[in-house]
Design a protein around this motif. Structure first.
Motif, PDB file in Angstrom:
ATOM      1  N   LEU A  81       0.803  -1.220   0.000  1.00  0.00           N
ATOM      2  CA  LEU A  81       0.000   0.000   0.000  1.00  0.00           C
ATOM      3  C   LEU A  81       0.840   1.277   0.000  1.00  0.00           C
ATOM      4  CD1 LEU A  81      -3.004  -0.998   2.262  1.00  0.00           C
ATOM      5  CD2 LEU A  81      -2.925  -0.824  -0.228  1.00  0.00           C
ATOM      6  N   PRO A  82       1.875   1.394   0.835  1.00  0.00           N
ATOM      7  CA  PRO A  82       2.684   2.620   0.759  1.00  0.00           C
ATOM      8  C   PRO A  82       3.317   2.789  -0.622  1.00  0.00           C
ATOM      9  CG  PRO A  82       3.129   1.482   2.811  1.00  0.00           C
ATOM     10  CD  PRO A  82       2.287   0.560   1.966  1.00  0.00           C
ATOM     11  N   LEU A  83       3.784   1.712  -1.216  1.00  0.00           N
ATOM     12  CA  LEU A  83       4.383   1.769  -2.541  1.00  0.00           C
ATOM     13  C   LEU A  83       3.352   2.226  -3.578  1.00  0.00           C
ATOM     14  CD1 LEU A  83       6.805   1.321  -4.362  1.00  0.00           C
ATOM     15  CD2 LEU A  83       6.119  -1.072  -4.554  1.00  0.00           C
ATOM     16  N   GLN A  84       2.146   1.706  -3.490  1.00  0.00           N
ATOM     17  CA  GLN A  84       1.083   2.106  -4.422  1.00  0.00           C
ATOM     18  C   GLN A  84       0.748   3.583  -4.259  1.00  0.00           C
ATOM     19  OE1 GLN A  84      -2.117  -0.556  -3.514  1.00  0.00           O
ATOM     20  NE2 GLN A  84      -1.232  -2.253  -4.672  1.00  0.00           N
ATOM     21  N   ARG A  85       0.639   4.050  -3.030  1.00  0.00           N
ATOM     22  CA  ARG A  85       0.349   5.468  -2.798  1.00  0.00           C
ATOM     23  C   ARG A  85       1.459   6.340  -3.355  1.00  0.00           C
ATOM     24  NH1 ARG A  85      -0.828   3.651   2.470  1.00  0.00           N
ATOM     25  NH2 ARG A  85       1.074   4.671   3.231  1.00  0.00           N
ATOM     26  N   ARG A  86       2.681   5.969  -3.053  1.00  0.00           N
ATOM     27  CA  ARG A  86       3.816   6.781  -3.485  1.00  0.00           C
ATOM     28  C   ARG A  86       3.965   6.768  -4.999  1.00  0.00           C
ATOM     29  NH1 ARG A  86       7.795   5.430   1.663  1.00  0.00           N
ATOM     30  NH2 ARG A  86       6.329   6.322   3.165  1.00  0.00           N
ATOM     31  N   ARG A  87       3.671   5.655  -5.621  1.00  0.00           N
ATOM     32  CA  ARG A  87       3.704   5.587  -7.089  1.00  0.00           C
ATOM     33  C   ARG A  87       2.621   6.494  -7.680  1.00  0.00           C
ATOM     34  NH1 ARG A  87       3.798  -0.052  -8.343  1.00  0.00           N
ATOM     35  NH2 ARG A  87       6.031   0.133  -8.013  1.00  0.00           N
ATOM     36  N   ILE A 138       1.422  12.934   4.572  1.00  0.00           N
ATOM     37  CA  ILE A 138       2.621  13.769   4.677  1.00  0.00           C
ATOM     38  C   ILE A 138       3.885  12.919   4.597  1.00  0.00           C
ATOM     39  CG2 ILE A 138       3.947  15.207   6.288  1.00  0.00           C
ATOM     40  CD1 ILE A 138       1.191  16.468   7.079  1.00  0.00           C
ATOM     41  N   ARG A 139       3.894  11.779   5.253  1.00  0.00           N
ATOM     42  CA  ARG A 139       5.066  10.890   5.169  1.00  0.00           C
ATOM     43  C   ARG A 139       5.294  10.434   3.728  1.00  0.00           C
ATOM     44  NH1 ARG A 139       3.118   8.994  10.103  1.00  0.00           N
ATOM     45  NH2 ARG A 139       1.977   7.302   9.099  1.00  0.00           N
ATOM     46  N   ASP A 140       4.223  10.096   3.041  1.00  0.00           N
ATOM     47  CA  ASP A 140       4.352   9.680   1.644  1.00  0.00           C
ATOM     48  C   ASP A 140       4.848  10.826   0.766  1.00  0.00           C
ATOM     49  OD1 ASP A 140       3.493   7.101   2.202  1.00  0.00           O
ATOM     50  OD2 ASP A 140       1.417   7.488   1.622  1.00  0.00           O
ATOM     51  N   LEU A 141       4.310  12.021   0.969  1.00  0.00           N
ATOM     52  CA  LEU A 141       4.760  13.177   0.193  1.00  0.00           C
ATOM     53  C   LEU A 141       6.236  13.473   0.477  1.00  0.00           C
ATOM     54  CD1 LEU A 141       1.635  15.450   0.639  1.00  0.00           C
ATOM     55  CD2 LEU A 141       2.386  14.375  -1.494  1.00  0.00           C
ATOM     56  N   ASP A 142       6.640  13.374   1.721  1.00  0.00           N
ATOM     57  CA  ASP A 142       8.043  13.586   2.084  1.00  0.00           C
ATOM     58  C   ASP A 142       8.945  12.578   1.371  1.00  0.00           C
ATOM     59  OD1 ASP A 142       7.477  15.748   3.731  1.00  0.00           O
ATOM     60  OD2 ASP A 142       7.538  14.562   5.583  1.00  0.00           O
ATOM     61  N   ALA A 143       8.524  11.327   1.349  1.00  0.00           N
ATOM     62  CA  ALA A 143       9.322  10.278   0.717  1.00  0.00           C
ATOM     63  C   ALA A 143       9.467  10.538  -0.787  1.00  0.00           C
ATOM     64  CB  ALA A 143       8.689   8.910   0.960  1.00  0.00           C
ATOM     65  N   VAL A 144       8.378  10.884  -1.434  1.00  0.00           N
ATOM     66  CA  VAL A 144       8.419  11.131  -2.880  1.00  0.00           C
ATOM     67  C   VAL A 144       9.218  12.397  -3.196  1.00  0.00           C
ATOM     68  CG1 VAL A 144       7.025  11.601  -4.936  1.00  0.00           C
ATOM     69  CG2 VAL A 144       6.269   9.877  -3.293  1.00  0.00           C
ATOM     70  N   SER A 145       9.146  13.382  -2.316  1.00  0.00           N
ATOM     71  CA  SER A 145       9.840  14.654  -2.580  1.00  0.00           C
ATOM     72  C   SER A 145      11.355  14.478  -2.636  1.00  0.00           C
ATOM     73  CB  SER A 145       9.475  15.698  -1.521  1.00  0.00           C
ATOM     74  OG  SER A 145      10.081  15.414  -0.283  1.00  0.00           O
TER      75      SER A 145
END
Length: 63
Positions: free
Chosen positions: A4-10, A39-46
């Motif tokens: 799920l985190p991978l799908q969101r971040r993708r 926010i954690r996902d946005l931080d990771a992608v950024s």
């Protein structure tokens, strides 16, 4: 569940590439997650694609 985190971040990365930006609210609504998770996902992608702004992520000029 681990994917799920991978799908969101993708999805976040694809959206930023396609539209130039994404908001934390969009992430929350689309995936039914908390603002903290978004926010954690946005931080990771950024780290790879854009830069964080208040309430979201925007594509870097070179990204």
């Amino acid at each position: 569940m681990k994917d799920l985190p991978l799908q969101r971040r993708r999805w976040i990365a694809d959206t930023v590439r396609g539209h130039g930006a994404v908001t934390s609210r969009e992430v929350c609504l689309r995936f039914q997650v908390s603002i903290s998770t978004a926010i954690r996902d946005l931080d990771a992608v950024s780290q790879h694609l854009g830069h964080r702004v208040r309430g979201g992520l925007v594509r870097d000029a070179l990204g």
